[in-house]
Design a protein around this motif. Structure first.
Motif, mmCIF file in Angstrom:
data_model
loop_
_atom_site.group_PDB
_atom_site.id
_atom_site.type_symbol
_atom_site.label_atom_id
_atom_site.label_comp_id
_atom_site.label_asym_id
_atom_site.label_seq_id
_atom_site.Cartn_x
_atom_site.Cartn_y
_atom_site.Cartn_z
ATOM 1 N N SER A 331 0.841 -1.202 0.000
ATOM 2 C CA SER A 331 0.000 0.000 0.000
ATOM 3 C C SER A 331 0.873 1.249 0.000
ATOM 4 N N PHE A 332 1.558 1.509 1.097
ATOM 5 C CA PHE A 332 2.387 2.702 1.187
ATOM 6 C C PHE A 332 3.676 2.528 0.367
ATOM 7 N N GLY A 333 3.975 3.495 -0.498
ATOM 8 C CA GLY A 333 5.186 3.451 -1.302
ATOM 9 C C GLY A 333 5.142 2.462 -2.442
ATOM 10 N N GLN A 334 3.947 2.009 -2.836
ATOM 11 C CA GLN A 334 3.837 0.991 -3.862
ATOM 12 C C GLN A 334 4.336 1.488 -5.214
ATOM 13 N N GLU A 335 4.004 2.724 -5.575
ATOM 14 C CA GLU A 335 4.403 3.256 -6.877
ATOM 15 C C GLU A 335 5.918 3.378 -6.990
ATOM 16 N N GLU A 336 6.576 3.795 -5.920
ATOM 17 C CA GLU A 336 8.027 3.930 -5.952
ATOM 18 C C GLU A 336 8.704 2.572 -6.094
ATOM 19 N N VAL A 337 8.178 1.566 -5.384
ATOM 20 C CA VAL A 337 8.761 0.229 -5.472
ATOM 21 C C VAL A 337 8.609 -0.331 -6.879
ATOM 22 N N LEU A 338 7.446 -0.147 -7.485
ATOM 23 C CA LEU A 338 7.236 -0.615 -8.849
ATOM 24 C C LEU A 338 8.144 0.113 -9.834
ATOM 25 N N ARG A 339 8.373 1.398 -9.575
ATOM 26 C CA ARG A 339 9.270 2.159 -10.447
ATOM 27 C C ARG A 339 10.696 1.636 -10.337
ATOM 28 N N ASN A 340 11.131 1.329 -9.116
ATOM 29 C CA ASN A 340 12.472 0.760 -8.923
ATOM 30 C C ASN A 340 12.584 -0.619 -9.583
ATOM 31 N N LEU A 341 11.496 -1.389 -9.485
ATOM 32 C CA LEU A 341 11.483 -2.713 -10.091
ATOM 33 C C LEU A 341 11.599 -2.608 -11.616
ATOM 34 N N SER A 342 10.874 -1.686 -12.193
ATOM 35 C CA SER A 342 10.926 -1.499 -13.635
ATOM 36 C C SER A 342 12.304 -1.038 -14.089
ATOM 37 N N GLN A 343 12.911 -0.125 -13.335
ATOM 38 C CA GLN A 343 14.235 0.368 -13.685
ATOM 39 C C GLN A 343 15.285 -0.741 -13.565
ATOM 40 N N GLY A 344 15.155 -1.585 -12.541
ATOM 41 C CA GLY A 344 16.094 -2.683 -12.386
ATOM 42 C C GLY A 344 16.016 -3.683 -13.527
ATOM 43 N N LEU A 345 14.809 -3.991 -13.994
ATOM 44 C CA LEU A 345 14.655 -4.893 -15.131
ATOM 45 C C LEU A 345 15.188 -4.273 -16.414
ATOM 46 N N ALA A 346 15.083 -2.971 -16.534
ATOM 47 C CA ALA A 346 15.568 -2.282 -17.732
ATOM 48 C C ALA A 346 17.079 -2.401 -17.886
ATOM 49 N N ASN A 347 17.788 -2.625 -16.796
ATOM 50 C CA ASN A 347 19.245 -2.730 -16.845
ATOM 51 C C ASN A 347 19.739 -4.134 -17.196
ATOM 52 N N LEU A 348 18.834 -5.101 -17.288
ATOM 53 C CA LEU A 348 19.223 -6.465 -17.662
ATOM 54 C C LEU A 348 19.254 -6.552 -19.189
ATOM 55 N N GLN A 349 20.371 -6.156 -19.761
ATOM 56 C CA GLN A 349 20.475 -5.971 -21.201
ATOM 57 C C GLN A 349 20.367 -7.267 -21.998
ATOM 58 N N GLU A 350 20.786 -8.386 -21.423
ATOM 59 C CA GLU A 350 20.821 -9.646 -22.175
ATOM 60 C C GLU A 350 19.709 -10.610 -21.779
ATOM 61 N N LEU A 351 18.733 -10.176 -20.996
ATOM 62 C CA LEU A 351 17.685 -11.076 -20.518
ATOM 63 C C LEU A 351 16.819 -11.556 -21.678
#
Length: 558
Positions: A331-351
Motif C-alpha cells: 500500500s504505502f510506497g507501492q508506486e516507488e517500489v514498482l518504479r524501482n522494479l521497472s528500472q532494475g529490469l531495464a538494466n538487464l540488457q541480455e535477458l
C-alpha cells in the motif's frame, strides 16, 4: 540405438579394471573420450578416476543435454570424476585446465542413482576446499624441505669456516711461539676479539632470519600467492539452500588450484542479504541464469537485487518461484517500489528468459515487461492471476513475435480474454515452439475458438492442455487439429469429463480436476485408443499423445 565399433570396444576394455595398468599407459589421447563415455555407461568408477587423473586434453566436458536413451552418470562415477580431478593436480600427465560439468545434475534418485543438484553442489564445494588445503600442505612441506636444505648448507659452510679459523689459529700460535723464541711476546688485541664476536653474531642472526622467516614461519603473503595459482577452472550449476550455504561460500572464497565458476545458480529458502553475498562472490562473466525459489523476497527485495544482477553481463535467464511478490499487499510506497522494479529490469540488457510463478501481480505485466530492452524468447507466467489488461498488453508487446516458449498455465481464460490469446498466438505463430495452457479453464466452446489459431502455429513442437474441462468430443477435435500441425511432436491432453466419477461441478477448476477421482468402472485405455485411432487415420505416427501430467517433459522433444 546403433553403437559404433569404437564404443563397443571401449566398453569391453573398461569392463575389467584389473587390466587397466596394461592398456592405460599405451592408449592414445584420441581414445580417452570414448573410454570415458564407456566408463560412465558401464558404471566403472575406477576407470573414470584413472582416465580423468591423466586427462590429455585442455578441456573436459561432462553433462549437458542427454542423448536419446542415455542415462545420467551414477553417483559413484561422479564422485570418482571429482577425485580424479584432484589427483590430476599433481599428475604431470594431466593437461586439464577447464572442467565443465554444467547440466550434469539430475533429480535425486531414479535409475542408476544419479547425483542431484544439491548433492553435486556440496561435493563440488568440498572438492574445491580440500584442493586448497592440500595445496597449502604441499607448500608447507616444500618450504620445510627448503629450510632444511638451506640449514644443511649453512652448517657445512660454518664447518668449513671453523676449519679455516682453526688453521689460522694454529698459524698464529706458531707465529707466537716463534716470537717467544725470538724474545717478542704479546697477547691478541681486544679489538680483534670484538670483531670476531660481532662477525659470529651477525652470521647467526642472518641464518635465523632465513631459516625461520620474520614471524617464525614462511611469510603469509608468499604462501597466499602460491595457493592463488589456478590450475583448473570448474564450471558448474550450483544449487544453494540454507544447509549448503556455508559450504558454497567457503568454496567461492577459496583461493586455491581449483576455481569454481557458476553457470546457473538456483537458491532456495535463503534471505535477500545471503543472496546478495553469494552474488558478490561469483565471477561476473560466467553466470548465465539465476533461479530463486521459496525465498521471502517481496517486491522491495527483488528491486534491491536487480541492480546487482545487472552487473553480470551475460545473464539471460531470471526465474522467480514462490517469492512472495504480492502487489495486492503493498500500500504505502507501492508506486516507488514498482518504479524501482521497472528500472532494475531495464538494466538487464541480455535477458531473454523470464519465469514468474505465483507472484500475484495482477494488472502489472506492462510495468514488468515494457522496460525490458530486448524481446523475450521464453516467458513463463503460471499462477500469476493475469488480468484481461495483462493479456491484452502481452498480445501487442514487442515480445509476442519473438517467443519460443510460452507458459500461461493456471491463468483463467474466458470469453473476454480469448481474443487477446488468439492475437498473441497469431503474432508468435512463426516462432513459438512450446505452449502450455494447462489449467486455464478451457471448455469445448473456448477451445473451438482457439483451434484455428493453434493450427496456424506451424513451428509448435509441444502443446500442454492438461486439467482443462474438456469432453471426449472436444479432445477428438483437438487431436484432429494437432494432426494437421507438421512440427508438433507431443500433446498433453486432459482426461475427459466422462472419465471422472459423478458429482463433478459443471465448470470444475484445475484443482478440482486434479483431486477428483476417476471412474474406475470405465476403461482407462478407451480414451487413449480412440485418440490414437484419430492419429492413425490422419497418417501421423510421429505425434506422441499423453495424459500423464507428472511425467510430461517438453524438453524431450528434439
Amino acid at each position: 540405438m546403433v553403437h559404433s565399433l569404437v564404443s563397443i570396444c571401449a566398453k569391453e576394455v573398461v569392463s575389467d579394471h584389473s587390466s587397466s595398468p596394461t592398456w592405460l599407459r599405451w592408449v592414445p589421447r584420441e581414445l580417452y573420450g570414448p573410454l570415458l563415455e564407456a566408463s560412465f555407461a558401464c558404471c566403472r568408477p575406477l576407470a573414470v578416476g584413472e582416465l580423468v587423473q591423466r586427462w590429455p586434453e585442455r578441456t573436459l566436458r561432462i553433462g549437458g543435454r542427454s542423448k536419446a536413451g542415455q542415462t545420467a552418470p551414477s553417483r559413484l562415477c561422479i564422485q570418482a570424476l571429482l577425485l580424479g580431478v584432484v589427483r590430476g593436480l599433481t599428475d604431470r600427465r594431466s593437461a586439464l585446465q577447464i572442467l565443465d560439468i554444467s547440466g550434469l545434475q539430475k533429480d535425486e534418485g531414479g535409475i542408476g542413482e544419479p547425483m542431484g543438484g544439491w548433492s553435486l553442489t556440496v561435493a563440488l564445494c568440498t572438492m574445491v576446499v580440500q584442493a586448497k588445503a592440500g595445496a597449502q600442505r604441499a607448500q608447507r612441506k616444500e618450504g620445510d624441505r627448503e629450510r632444511k636444505r638451506f640449514s644443511a648448507l649453512e652448517r657445512e659452510r660454518d664447518l668449513k669456516r671453523e676449519r679455516g679459523q682453526r688453521i689460522e689459529s694454529r698459524a698464529l700460535q706458531d707465529d707466537e711461539t716463534c716470537g717467544e723464541k725470538a724474545g717478542s711476546k704479546g697477547p691478541i688485541s681486544e679489538q680483534d676479539l670484538i670483531k670476531g664476536v660481532r662477525r659470529r653474531m651477525e652470521m647467526e642472526r642472518k641464518r635465523g632470519i632465513v631459516a625461520t622467516g620474520s614471524g617464525g614461519s614462511k611469510p603469509e603473503t608468499e604462501e597466499k600467492e602460491a595457493c592463488c595459482e589456478v590450475l583448473v577452472h570448474v564450471r558448474a550449476d550450483l544449487f544453494v539452500n540454507a544447509r549448503s550455504w556455508d559450504r558454497v561460500r567457503s568454496a567461492l572464497s577459496a583461493a586455491g588450484p581449483l576455481k569454481l565458476q557458476c553457470r546457473y545458480l538456483r537458491v532456495e529458502e535463503i534471505s535477500v542479504s545471503s543472496i546478495r553475498t553469494l552474488l558478490n562472490l561469483l565471477p561476473r562473466r560466467a553466470l548465465l541464469g539465476i533461479d530463486i525459489r521459496y525465498s521471502f523476497l517481496g517486491v522491495a527485495g527483488l528491486a534491491e537485487l536487480l541492480p546487482l544482477l545487472s552487473t553480470f553481463p551475460e545473464l539471460n535467464s531470471l526465474r522467480l518461484h514462490y517469492c512472495n511478490l504480492d502487489i495486492r499487499r503493498e500500500s504505502f510506497g507501492q508506486e516507488e517500489v514498482l518504479r524501482n522494479l521497472s528500472q532494475g529490469l531495464a538494466n538487464l540488457q541480455e535477458l531473454r528468459q523470464l519465469s514468474l510463478t505465483t507472484l500475484r501481480l495482477p494488472g502489472q505485466l506492462r510495468v514488468l515487461l515494457s522496460s525490458l530492452p530486448q524481446p523475450l524468447e521464453v516467458l513463463e507466467l503460471p499462477y500469476l492471476s493475469l488480468s484481461p489488461a495483462d493479456l491484452a498488453y502481452l498480445s501487442c508487446s514487442h515480445h509476442a513475435s519473438s517467443l519460443l516458449q510460452l507458459d500461461l498455465s493456471d491463468n483463467c481464460l474466458d470469453e473476454t480474454t480469448v481474443p487477446s490469446i488468439r492475437r498473441l498466438l497469431s503474432q508468435a505463430s512463426s516462432s513459438l515452439q512450446h505452449l502450455s495452457l494447462s489449467g486455464c479453464g478451457l471448455t469445448d466452446g473456448l477451445l473451438s475458438r482457439l483451434l484455428p489459431t493453434l493450427a496456424g502455429c506451424w513451428a509448435l513442437k509441444s502443446l500442454a492442455l492438461a486439467l482443462n474441462p474438456l469432453s471426449l468430443a472436444g479432445l477428438i477435435a483437438l487431436v484432429q487439429t494437432a494432426a494437421r500441425m507438421p512440427c508438433l511432436r507431443q500433446l498433453l491432453y486432459p482426461n475427459p469429463l466422462e472419465d471422472y466419477q459423478p458429482g463433478l461441478p459443471d465448470l470444475p477448476s484445475s484443482a478440482q480436476l486434479l483431486e477428483w477421482p476417476l471412474d474406475e468402472s470405465t476403461d482407462m485405455n478407451m480414451t487413449s485408443n480412440q485418440l490414437n485411432k484419430v492419429l492413425m487415420d490422419s497418417g501421423r505416427t510421429d505425434l506422441f499423445l499423453t495424459c500423464d501430467l507428472l511425467n510430461y517433459d517438453k524438453d524431450l522433444v528434439v
